[in-house]
Write a protein that holds these residues in place. Structure first.
Motif, PDB file in Angstrom:
ATOM      1  N   VAL A   1       0.837  -1.202   0.000  1.00 50.52           N
ATOM      2  CA  VAL A   1       0.000   0.000   0.000  1.00 50.52           C
ATOM      3  C   VAL A   1       0.871   1.251   0.000  1.00 50.52           C
ATOM      4  CG1 VAL A   1      -1.694   1.309   1.350  1.00 50.52           C
ATOM      5  CG2 VAL A   1      -1.891  -1.180   1.137  1.00 50.52           C
ATOM      6  N   LYS A   2       2.021   1.170   0.681  1.00 50.87           N
ATOM      7  CA  LYS A   2       2.879   2.340   0.868  1.00 50.87           C
ATOM      8  C   LYS A   2       3.125   3.117  -0.419  1.00 50.87           C
ATOM      9  CE  LYS A   2       7.312   2.287   1.879  1.00 50.87           C
ATOM     10  NZ  LYS A   2       8.570   1.834   2.509  1.00 50.87           N
ATOM     11  N   TYR A   3       3.402   2.392  -1.472  1.00 50.70           N
ATOM     12  CA  TYR A   3       3.722   3.084  -2.714  1.00 50.70           C
ATOM     13  C   TYR A   3       2.495   3.517  -3.506  1.00 50.70           C
ATOM     14  CZ  TYR A   3       8.670   2.299  -2.236  1.00 50.70           C
ATOM     15  OH  TYR A   3       9.967   2.326  -1.815  1.00 50.70           O
ATOM     16  N   ASN A   4       1.352   3.082  -3.016  1.00 49.96           N
ATOM     17  CA  ASN A   4       0.113   3.524  -3.646  1.00 49.96           C
ATOM     18  C   ASN A   4       0.141   3.279  -5.147  1.00 49.96           C
ATOM     19  OD1 ASN A   4      -2.330   4.417  -2.990  1.00 49.96           O
ATOM     20  ND2 ASN A   4      -1.820   6.598  -2.921  1.00 49.96           N
ATOM     21  N   MET A   5       0.539   2.082  -5.522  1.00 52.69           N
ATOM     22  CA  MET A   5       0.777   1.802  -6.928  1.00 52.69           C
ATOM     23  C   MET A   5      -0.411   1.214  -7.654  1.00 52.69           C
ATOM     24  SD  MET A   5       4.396   0.084  -6.473  1.00 52.69           S
ATOM     25  CE  MET A   5       5.798   1.028  -5.945  1.00 52.69           C
ATOM     26  N   LEU A   6      -1.286   0.593  -6.871  1.00 51.72           N
ATOM     27  CA  LEU A   6      -2.411  -0.080  -7.505  1.00 51.72           C
ATOM     28  C   LEU A   6      -3.703   0.577  -7.045  1.00 51.72           C
ATOM     29  CD1 LEU A   6      -1.135  -3.714  -6.990  1.00 51.72           C
ATOM     30  CD2 LEU A   6      -1.261  -2.467  -9.149  1.00 51.72           C
TER      31      LEU A   6
ATOM     32  N   ALA B   1       2.970  -5.564 -12.804  1.00 49.89           N
ATOM     33  CA  ALA B   1       3.604  -5.586 -11.481  1.00 49.89           C
ATOM     34  C   ALA B   1       4.841  -6.470 -11.505  1.00 49.89           C
ATOM     35  CB  ALA B   1       2.617  -6.085 -10.433  1.00 49.89           C
ATOM     36  N   LEU B   2       5.962  -5.919 -11.005  1.00 48.30           N
ATOM     37  CA  LEU B   2       7.225  -6.659 -10.961  1.00 48.30           C
ATOM     38  C   LEU B   2       7.680  -6.836  -9.513  1.00 48.30           C
ATOM     39  CD1 LEU B   2       9.041  -4.736 -13.840  1.00 48.30           C
ATOM     40  CD2 LEU B   2       8.172  -7.067 -13.966  1.00 48.30           C
ATOM     41  N   GLY B   3       8.418  -7.925  -9.261  1.00 51.54           N
ATOM     42  CA  GLY B   3       8.752  -8.307  -7.884  1.00 51.54           C
ATOM     43  C   GLY B   3      10.039  -7.721  -7.324  1.00 51.54           C
TER      44      GLY B   3
ATOM     45  N   ARG C   1       6.240  -1.545  -8.975  1.00 48.13           N
ATOM     46  CA  ARG C   1       7.068  -2.487  -8.205  1.00 48.13           C
ATOM     47  C   ARG C   1       6.639  -2.433  -6.744  1.00 48.13           C
ATOM     48  NH1 ARG C   1      10.961  -0.292 -12.357  1.00 48.13           N
ATOM     49  NH2 ARG C   1      11.593  -2.131 -13.541  1.00 48.13           N
ATOM     50  N   PRO C   2       5.536  -3.128  -6.444  1.00 49.39           N
ATOM     51  CA  PRO C   2       4.925  -2.986  -5.113  1.00 49.39           C
ATOM     52  C   PRO C   2       5.815  -3.474  -3.973  1.00 49.39           C
ATOM     53  CG  PRO C   2       3.411  -4.011  -6.677  1.00 49.39           C
ATOM     54  CD  PRO C   2       4.754  -4.002  -7.318  1.00 49.39           C
ATOM     55  N   LEU C   3       6.798  -4.333  -4.238  1.00 51.98           N
ATOM     56  CA  LEU C   3       7.644  -4.863  -3.159  1.00 51.98           C
ATOM     57  C   LEU C   3       8.956  -4.091  -2.997  1.00 51.98           C
ATOM     58  CD1 LEU C   3       7.305  -8.733  -3.714  1.00 51.98           C
ATOM     59  CD2 LEU C   3       6.002  -7.293  -2.149  1.00 51.98           C
ATOM     60  N   LEU C   4       9.085  -2.957  -3.679  1.00 55.32           N
ATOM     61  CA  LEU C   4      10.370  -2.249  -3.683  1.00 55.32           C
ATOM     62  C   LEU C   4      10.760  -1.722  -2.291  1.00 55.32           C
ATOM     63  CD1 LEU C   4      12.550  -1.643  -5.784  1.00 55.32           C
ATOM     64  CD2 LEU C   4      11.525   0.600  -6.124  1.00 55.32           C
ATOM     65  N   GLY C   5       9.785  -1.614  -1.387  1.00 54.55           N
ATOM     66  CA  GLY C   5      10.095  -1.163  -0.032  1.00 54.55           C
ATOM     67  C   GLY C   5      10.312  -2.325   0.935  1.00 54.55           C
TER      68      GLY C   5
END
Lengths: 290, 290
Positions: B18-23, B132-134, B170-174
């Motif tokens: 959620v942090k990156y608010n990407m989706l 979405a990339l991991g 890249r939702p897992l970047l954090g």
């Protein structure tokens, strides 16, 4: 005094000195001399350039008294080297260890502060315009690497500045330690080796003797030059950000307040990179440092 | 379909997402799945979030055929995982090695190019808004470190962008690799280990398995987080420089010329950092890339 014939390598070192355009004809210069390779090379190079550049040199040595007898021998060594060259020497003893303990300060920081105070005092007394320090390309690369591992932005990655306030100059900052050692060897010049330079418990020594050789072997054989170039890039960016921050800083200050009060709602409208530079500028305006 | 009860750790991973608010709610998303730990975690997390966020998922797997039988087993593994989750899978085979040899291209670059082309094609065909990339916090730190050792400025140090063109996310970047492995373990999820990940002849593996552990031990135990924060700092600075360069670029273009011709004498008057950004912008305008 009869000058020995110039060797090609010295010409190269001179070019390095000239590159930064740090010294002017007729400058009076205090050369900081620890007795180690870098500062002895600096002293000898500037001495060689003296007739051509019409410099007026004096040397300054601070005995930190951190390595007992070894420290005293460094002071004696610098003394006799200066006598041989006919360069006046300002030498002082500072009980840095005691001072740091008394003021509960970090030893390295305290030593640095006392040393720079001493150098500025010598410059004032002898009417010198410049203080020359022996930092090299390797010192620059090591500093960039240490700051990077700590998470510094462009200001921190600017690392060691070639010129500070137009007074402190680092003529050897473009010159690698290898070149300096070669120069000293060819000229048959002596220098003192600081025994603590091999102590791997000290972070900078670990960087110098372990990390950088590993990185050169496996990642970038020209790492020293690469990192020094990164410092220059970072300095350009940091300088630009600061100039931009300075030009908006005035308009952001709250008129009702005579201290540093920034209008936060207007600060927020700025790009993030600029916001941070303005905040840094505000802190520096308030406290004199960061 | 009965959902298993949420574990606290999954909630944490969701917060990272959620942090990156990407989706956005209702987004149709192509999830790139190699079968490795990161992409399997991403697939499972997004699958879990699907009912809450009203997502529409499909998976995409490209078999690069670089590790023979192992590559085929990866493809089979991803296929059965998607079937189990009820997620449609787009799977393709690309003879990346042959392609790179035929076009005389670097293997890694070629693989990357073919993979991204494939993902964009799948997105177009399935009408997806997002890919979405991991990539993880560790990938980010490794990239920053590799670029730093190469001498990159703020643009290069921006490393992996969390969002590209509003399409690639890249939702897992954090999220660190440690956290991802813990998540997979607690959930009892399987993933494939790429045998080439242990090959220390590959630069990134040396960074991951040798350099970073050494730096964490001797210099900064929170190196991963530090370097990821540096990437964010660099991205802010690079973004600011680019926006400043864009705003002066128009006025610097030579009116008589329809290509990109910059008035050098006026370019020279700009601060060095801005000069370089303008030149980069000019090259990008001409060639579409750097």
């Amino acid at each position: 005094m009869k000058m020995p014939k110039l060797l090609p390598l010295e010409t190269e070192t001179e070019r390095t000195l000239v590159k930064y355009n740090m010294l002017l004809r007729g400058d009076s210069v205090v050369v900081a001399v620890s007795g180690g390779a870098d500062s002895m090379a600096l002293l000898h190079c500037l001495h060689r350039l003296t007739p051509r550049w019409d410099l007026k040199l004096c040397a300054a040595h601070l005995n930190h008294r951190l390595r007992g007898r070894e420290s005293d021998q460094d002071a004696e060594f610098v003394g006799s080297a200066c006598r041989e060259l006919g360069i006046p020497l300002h030498s002082e003893v500072a009980e840095v260890g005691q001072e740091a303990a008394a003021r509960k300060r970090n030893l390295e920081e305290m030593a640095r502060e006392i040393r720079y105070e001493f150098l500025r005092r010598v410059a004032r007394r002898s009417g010198a315009q410049k203080i020359a320090l022996g930092h090299t390309l390797n010192d620059q690369a090591e500093t960039v690497l240490i700051r990077f591992l700590r998470g510094s932005g462009s200001e921190g990655l600017s690392a060691i500045h070639p010129v500070v306030d137009g007074v402190i100059v680092r003529p050897l900052l473009g010159c690698s330690r290898d070149k300096i050692l070669k120069y000293l060897k060819i000229r048959g010049l002596c220098f003192r080796e600081d025994s603590s330079n091999r102590d791997l418990a000290i972070r900078r020594n670990r960087v110098r003797h372990e990390l950088i050789p590993y990185l050169e072997e496996h990642f970038n054989p020209r790492l020293i030059e690469t990192l020094a170039a990164s410092a220059e890039l970072a300095r350009e960016v940091a300088g630009y950000l600061e100039s931009q921050a300075t030009s908006v800083f005035g308009s952001l200050q709250n008129q009702e307040n005579r201290g540093v009060a920034v209008q936060v709602e207007r600060l927020r409208e700025l790009p993030r990179a600029l916001q941070k530079s303005v905040v840094r500028l505000a802190i520096r305006t308030c406290r004199g440092n960061l």
